[in-house]
Design an enzyme around this catalytic site. Structure first.
Site, PDB file in Angstrom:
ATOM      1  N   GLN A  29     -11.713  58.892  18.024  1.00 55.93           N
ATOM      2  CA  GLN A  29     -12.701  59.567  18.863  1.00 55.93           C
ATOM      3  C   GLN A  29     -14.073  58.895  18.727  1.00 55.93           C
ATOM      4  O   GLN A  29     -14.546  58.647  17.622  1.00 55.93           O
ATOM      5  CB  GLN A  29     -12.776  61.056  18.457  1.00 55.93           C
ATOM      6  CG  GLN A  29     -13.664  61.901  19.345  1.00 55.93           C
ATOM      7  CD  GLN A  29     -13.152  62.037  20.784  1.00 55.93           C
ATOM      8  OE1 GLN A  29     -11.953  61.988  21.042  1.00 55.93           O
ATOM      9  NE2 GLN A  29     -14.065  62.199  21.727  1.00 55.93           N
TER      10      GLN A  29
ATOM     11  N   LYS B 271      -7.272  67.906  22.434  1.00 50.25           N
ATOM     12  CA  LYS B 271      -6.212  66.889  22.504  1.00 50.25           C
ATOM     13  C   LYS B 271      -5.020  67.298  21.645  1.00 50.25           C
ATOM     14  O   LYS B 271      -3.866  67.176  22.065  1.00 50.25           O
ATOM     15  CB  LYS B 271      -6.763  65.520  22.057  1.00 50.25           C
ATOM     16  CG  LYS B 271      -7.698  64.898  23.094  1.00 50.25           C
ATOM     17  CD  LYS B 271      -8.517  63.717  22.576  1.00 50.25           C
ATOM     18  CE  LYS B 271      -9.541  63.278  23.635  1.00 50.25           C
ATOM     19  NZ  LYS B 271     -10.447  62.227  23.195  1.00 50.25           N
TER      20      LYS B 271
ATOM     21  N   ASP C 270      -6.192  54.786  24.787  1.00 51.00           N
ATOM     22  CA  ASP C 270      -7.495  54.980  25.432  1.00 51.00           C
ATOM     23  C   ASP C 270      -7.755  53.878  26.470  1.00 51.00           C
ATOM     24  O   ASP C 270      -8.607  54.032  27.342  1.00 51.00           O
ATOM     25  CB  ASP C 270      -8.611  54.876  24.382  1.00 51.00           C
ATOM     26  CG  ASP C 270      -9.130  56.235  23.929  1.00 51.00           C
ATOM     27  OD1 ASP C 270      -9.145  57.154  24.760  1.00 51.00           O
ATOM     28  OD2 ASP C 270      -9.528  56.343  22.754  1.00 51.00           O
TER      29      ASP C 270
HETATM   30  N1  GUN Z   1     -15.452  59.924  23.615  1.00 55.73           N
HETATM   31  C1  GUN Z   1     -15.728  60.363  24.877  1.00 55.73           C
HETATM   32  N2  GUN Z   1     -14.678  60.124  25.697  1.00 55.73           N
HETATM   33  C2  GUN Z   1     -13.728  59.529  24.938  1.00 55.73           C
HETATM   34  C3  GUN Z   1     -12.413  59.049  25.225  1.00 55.73           C
HETATM   35  O1  GUN Z   1     -11.919  59.108  26.359  1.00 55.73           O
HETATM   36  N3  GUN Z   1     -11.754  58.494  24.172  1.00 55.73           N
HETATM   37  C4  GUN Z   1     -12.293  58.395  22.922  1.00 55.73           C
HETATM   38  N4  GUN Z   1     -11.566  57.815  21.966  1.00 55.73           N
HETATM   39  N5  GUN Z   1     -13.508  58.817  22.628  1.00 55.73           N
HETATM   40  C5  GUN Z   1     -14.217  59.396  23.632  1.00 55.73           C
END
Ligand code: GUN
Length: 292
Positions: free
Chosen positions: A97, A53, A120
């Site tokens: 995350q 990211k 998100d």
């Molecule tokens: N963990 C697995 N997929 C995601 C996501 O799309 N966003 C976040 N914040 N954590 C994750």
């Protein structure tokens, strides 16, 4: 005939290029889109996602606030950080995350993020707005799947979409989106409590595997000509790899591609789309902040 393998990597590159273009427009108006990415602990898969990211943000000319905290961080400390990020007008998006260490209540953390900065799309306000078709940030992985279907001209209207998996991040929101008038699919949810899973998957025109279990979908469970979207990302021990593991999805890819019409590989299928849609949501958050 073998299925067409959907190149999620290249489709994601196009979306990321579009995000970079829009970010550059905003920059010329004096706003640099900025996403705070918060990682608590050192879960190897999470470290890899967060690094991806950060790289994507830099490549799109956006700012990434890379915040890495030790696994012992308390819930109160994380809530304080979110309060600060909520108040910081230079930060347009906040991503924490998941999963978080067990001593931190994920719901509490998600609910602490201002809905306007929740790129998100996990905050109940955004989930609720999505559910009733109001404008909201769409969760990145389900949104990425929809973009893949659209780009490949896979018809959703009137199609029977069977979703295997009911997570809040993928399965549930994807079903809610596919049933919207604009996609007009008939949706069936399957999960660990489903009896005779194959009897449902064999009726799918679009089969979405989002169970998080390798090989949960085998070739005999797929209707000939179906489109198969594999959202699974599983790490399998593999001594021949430097990392000691390889990635595989939820679908037995090699056999399934002889039955399906379209199929996504793992890696380079749905995964890259998640990051691409996150870039788009970050641009959107910056644009909305700019308008204010
Ligand atoms: N963990 C697995 N997929 C995601 C996501 O799309 N966003 C976040 N914040 N954590 C994750």
């Amino acid at each position: 005939m073998s299925a067409q393998v959907i190149d999620g990597f290249s489709i994601a590159q196009d979306v990321r290029a579009q995000a970079a273009k829009e970010a550059s427009c905003l920059k010329s108006c004096g706003v640099t889109p900025c996403l705070a990415v918060v990682l608590v602990g050192e879960n190897p898969a999470s470290v890899s996602y967060v690094t991806g990211k950060e790289k994507a943000l830099a490549e799109a000319g956006m700012e990434g606030r890379d915040i890495r905290l030790p696994a012992e961080t308390t819930e109160a400390q994380l809530l304080d950080l979110i309060t600060d990020l909520n108040a910081d007008s230079a930060v347009h998006g906040i991503l924490v995350q998941l999963p978080l260490p067990g001593h931190i209540d994920e719901d509490k953390i998600i609910m602490a993020i201002k809905p306007e900065k929740d790129v998100d799309g996990f905050h109940p306000v955004n989930v609720g707005n999505m559910m009733i078709g109001r404008k909201s940030y769409l969760p990145c992985t389900p949104h990425g799947v929809l973009v893949l279907l659209k780009t490949m001209h896979i018809e959703t209207a009137g199609a029977h979409a069977v979703i295997v998996g009911r997570s809040n991040i993928v399965g549930k929101p994807l079903g809610v989106l596919l049933v919207r008038k604009e996609y007009n699919a008939t949706v069936t949810f399957c999960h660990t409590g489903t009896k005779d899973l194959a009897s449902y998957t064999r009726r799918a025109d679009i089969l979405i595997a989002a169970a998080g279990r390798p090989n949960v979908i085998t070739a005999d469970m797929i209707k000939p000509g179906a489109a198969v979207i594999d959202v699974g990302v599983n790490r399998i021990p593999d001594a021949s790899k430097k990392s000691g593991f390889r990635l595989c999805g939820d679908v037995d890819f090699e056999a399934a591609k002889e039955v399906a019409s379209f199929i996504t590989p793992v890696p380079r299928g749905v995964g890259p789309m998640t990051i691409a849609m996150l870039m788009m949501n970050t641009v959107e958050a910056a644009r909305a902040a700019c308008k204010k």
